[in-house]
Design an enzyme around this catalytic site. Structure first.
Site, PDB file in Angstrom:
ATOM      1  N   ARG A   1       4.130   2.412  -2.603  1.00 43.85           N
ATOM      2  CA  ARG A   1       4.277   2.875  -3.977  1.00 43.85           C
ATOM      3  C   ARG A   1       4.659   1.680  -4.853  1.00 43.85           C
ATOM      4  O   ARG A   1       5.422   0.803  -4.435  1.00 43.85           O
ATOM      5  CB  ARG A   1       5.350   3.966  -4.092  1.00 43.85           C
ATOM      6  CG  ARG A   1       4.921   5.319  -3.541  1.00 43.85           C
ATOM      7  CD  ARG A   1       3.856   5.964  -4.417  1.00 43.85           C
ATOM      8  NE  ARG A   1       3.503   7.318  -4.001  1.00 43.85           N
ATOM      9  CZ  ARG A   1       2.503   7.616  -3.192  1.00 43.85           C
ATOM     10  NH1 ARG A   1       1.772   6.635  -2.667  1.00 43.85           N
ATOM     11  NH2 ARG A   1       2.219   8.869  -2.883  1.00 43.85           N
TER      12      ARG A   1
ATOM     13  N   ASP B   1      -2.291  -2.394  -3.806  1.00 43.02           N
ATOM     14  CA  ASP B   1      -3.062  -1.193  -4.110  1.00 43.02           C
ATOM     15  C   ASP B   1      -2.297  -0.295  -5.068  1.00 43.02           C
ATOM     16  O   ASP B   1      -2.870   0.635  -5.632  1.00 43.02           O
ATOM     17  CB  ASP B   1      -3.371  -0.416  -2.827  1.00 43.02           C
ATOM     18  CG  ASP B   1      -4.265   0.783  -3.083  1.00 43.02           C
ATOM     19  OD1 ASP B   1      -5.279   0.620  -3.791  1.00 43.02           O
ATOM     20  OD2 ASP B   1      -3.953   1.890  -2.601  1.00 43.02           O
TER      21      ASP B   1
ATOM     22  N   HIS C   1      -5.144   1.833  -6.572  1.00 42.83           N
ATOM     23  CA  HIS C   1      -4.565   2.935  -5.790  1.00 42.83           C
ATOM     24  C   HIS C   1      -5.669   3.733  -5.101  1.00 42.83           C
ATOM     25  O   HIS C   1      -5.843   4.938  -5.333  1.00 42.83           O
ATOM     26  CB  HIS C   1      -3.712   3.842  -6.671  1.00 42.83           C
ATOM     27  CG  HIS C   1      -2.691   4.614  -5.886  1.00 42.83           C
ATOM     28  ND1 HIS C   1      -1.516   5.066  -6.436  1.00 42.83           N
ATOM     29  CD2 HIS C   1      -2.672   5.022  -4.583  1.00 42.83           C
ATOM     30  CE1 HIS C   1      -0.817   5.711  -5.509  1.00 42.83           C
ATOM     31  NE2 HIS C   1      -1.503   5.703  -4.377  1.00 42.83           N
ATOM     32  N   VAL C   2      -6.393   3.052  -4.224  1.00 42.22           N
ATOM     33  CA  VAL C   2      -7.521   3.671  -3.527  1.00 42.22           C
ATOM     34  C   VAL C   2      -7.301   3.711  -2.019  1.00 42.22           C
ATOM     35  O   VAL C   2      -8.252   3.832  -1.241  1.00 42.22           O
ATOM     36  CB  VAL C   2      -8.840   2.938  -3.852  1.00 42.22           C
ATOM     37  CG1 VAL C   2      -9.223   3.168  -5.306  1.00 42.22           C
ATOM     38  CG2 VAL C   2      -8.736   1.434  -3.559  1.00 42.22           C
TER      39      VAL C   2
ATOM     40  N   VAL D   1       0.840  -1.196   0.000  1.00 39.10           N
ATOM     41  CA  VAL D   1       0.000   0.000   0.000  1.00 39.10           C
ATOM     42  C   VAL D   1       0.878   1.250   0.000  1.00 39.10           C
ATOM     43  O   VAL D   1       0.422   2.345   0.341  1.00 39.10           O
ATOM     44  CB  VAL D   1      -0.968   0.020   1.206  1.00 39.10           C
ATOM     45  CG1 VAL D   1      -2.012  -1.063   1.085  1.00 39.10           C
ATOM     46  CG2 VAL D   1      -0.208  -0.096   2.531  1.00 39.10           C
TER      47      VAL D   1
ATOM     48  N   GLU E   1       1.781   2.040 -13.401  1.00 36.77           N
ATOM     49  CA  GLU E   1       0.498   2.452 -12.854  1.00 36.77           C
ATOM     50  C   GLU E   1      -0.044   3.634 -13.649  1.00 36.77           C
ATOM     51  O   GLU E   1       0.692   4.608 -13.846  1.00 36.77           O
ATOM     52  CB  GLU E   1       0.659   2.839 -11.381  1.00 36.77           C
ATOM     53  CG  GLU E   1      -0.648   3.115 -10.671  1.00 36.77           C
ATOM     54  CD  GLU E   1      -0.467   3.407  -9.185  1.00 36.77           C
ATOM     55  OE1 GLU E   1      -0.922   4.492  -8.754  1.00 36.77           O
ATOM     56  OE2 GLU E   1       0.125   2.578  -8.462  1.00 36.77           O
TER      57      GLU E   1
END
Length: 312
Positions: A228, A251, A275-276, A226, A256
């Protein structure tokens, strides 16, 4: 002449803003809300591309503070050398702890308990029972034990984990126990059932979870990221998860957004969210409080919080 403050949320939504400034709202649109040269405090737009976030900086010749609404500042940091000397870069420590820690725990539990396979079974109208691992009695290793890492441990506490091990850039002692330095990762990784990455992206952490890192994880272990995406070597992760030796819950990814045809989408043991970790209902109240508090300190000439770098 009154100086301008650019804010990524409407100024009317922030209580107690100092009266010394003119407040302008900018969320990253093509046009600017005012003359960038008058801006002294720049609140960076949230969930916009790095290119958008840094675009006005070269024209902000009066700038004194750059305030992100993200915990990481890697999208802005490369622009720091071009800013007026003494400009402070501040992150959003205190804004994302609750949301990101919630997601870290959600991904961990969902992966261990096989929730993705149950959702697929529901879509197919099939009753697929089975025996799955529990989080109880597991050894969890948190890599990047800052404020978010601590918040993750807060949420792990009721789940009867056998042990939580903490790792950060440097060693220290907390009320919960020791925080080990990164140099000890090689000896700590083989002991962990779940490894949760909460590190920012820096020169030191880029590619941290490489082939050697992953090879040291025990068979059947779960990697949760969670932090990068580039903290993990995607090719090495693909090799370990495609073989079934490791599973992962991500995540963040590298690249990305993850392209539609990327093989990581199709690995059965990989759970991906887009990515939330930050954007939840908890974000805006905390972001407003941070911006208001920082501007009050700035207007009063008091030291700002969350300073991570200064233009030289």
């Amino acid at each position: 002449m009154t100086s301008d403050v650019w804010l990524p949320v409407p100024p009317a939504e922030i209580d107690g803003l100092p009266g010394e400034f003119t407040y302008l709202h900018w969320e990253g649109g093509a046009g600017y809300p005012g003359d960038p040269a008058r801006c002294v405090f720049y609140g960076v737009p949230y969930m916009k591309s790095a290119e958008t976030c840094v675009r006005p900086l070269k024209e902000m010749t009066s700038l004194r503070v750059v305030q992100t609404l993200t915990a990481g500042t890697d999208h802005v940091l490369p622009a720091l050398p071009g800013l007026p000397p003494g400009t402070l870069l501040c992150n959003a420590r205190g804004v994302h702890e609750a949301s990101t820690a919630e997601l870290a725990l959600t991904l961990t539990l969902a992966s261990l308990r096989g929730i993705p396979s149950f959702v697929r079974a529901q879509d197919a109208g099939e009753w697929r029972t089975g025996f799955r691992p529990a989080l109880a009695d597991k050894h969890v290793l948190i890599v990047g034990y800052g404020s978010i890492g601590s918040a993750v441990e807060d949420r792990l506490t009721p789940f009867e984990c056998a042990r939580v091990t903490r790792v950060a850039r440097s060693a220290r002692t907390t009320t919960r126990g020791p925080v080990h330095p990164m140099e000890r990762l090689p000896e700590l990784l083989p002991e962990a059932d779940v490894v949760i990455l909460v590190t920012p992206l820096t020169d030191e952490t880029r590619g941290l979870a490489d082939a050697g890192f992953l090879a040291r994880m025990k068979d059947g272990a779960l990697l949760v990221n969670v932090g990068r995406g580039p903290v993990v070597d995607t090719g090495a992760l693909l090799a370990e998860t495609a073989s079934g030796r490791l599973s992962a819950a991500l995540d963040v990814t590298d690249p990305e957004p993850l392209p539609a045809g990327h093989p990581l989408w199709r690995v059965p043991g990989v759970l991906i969210t887009p990515h939330v970790g930050g954007p939840t209902s908890a974000f805006l109240p905390r972001a407003r409080r941070l911006l208001g508090a920082q501007l009050a300190r700035f207007a009063a000439g008091e030291p700002l919080e969350n300073v991570v770098a200064e233009a030289g």
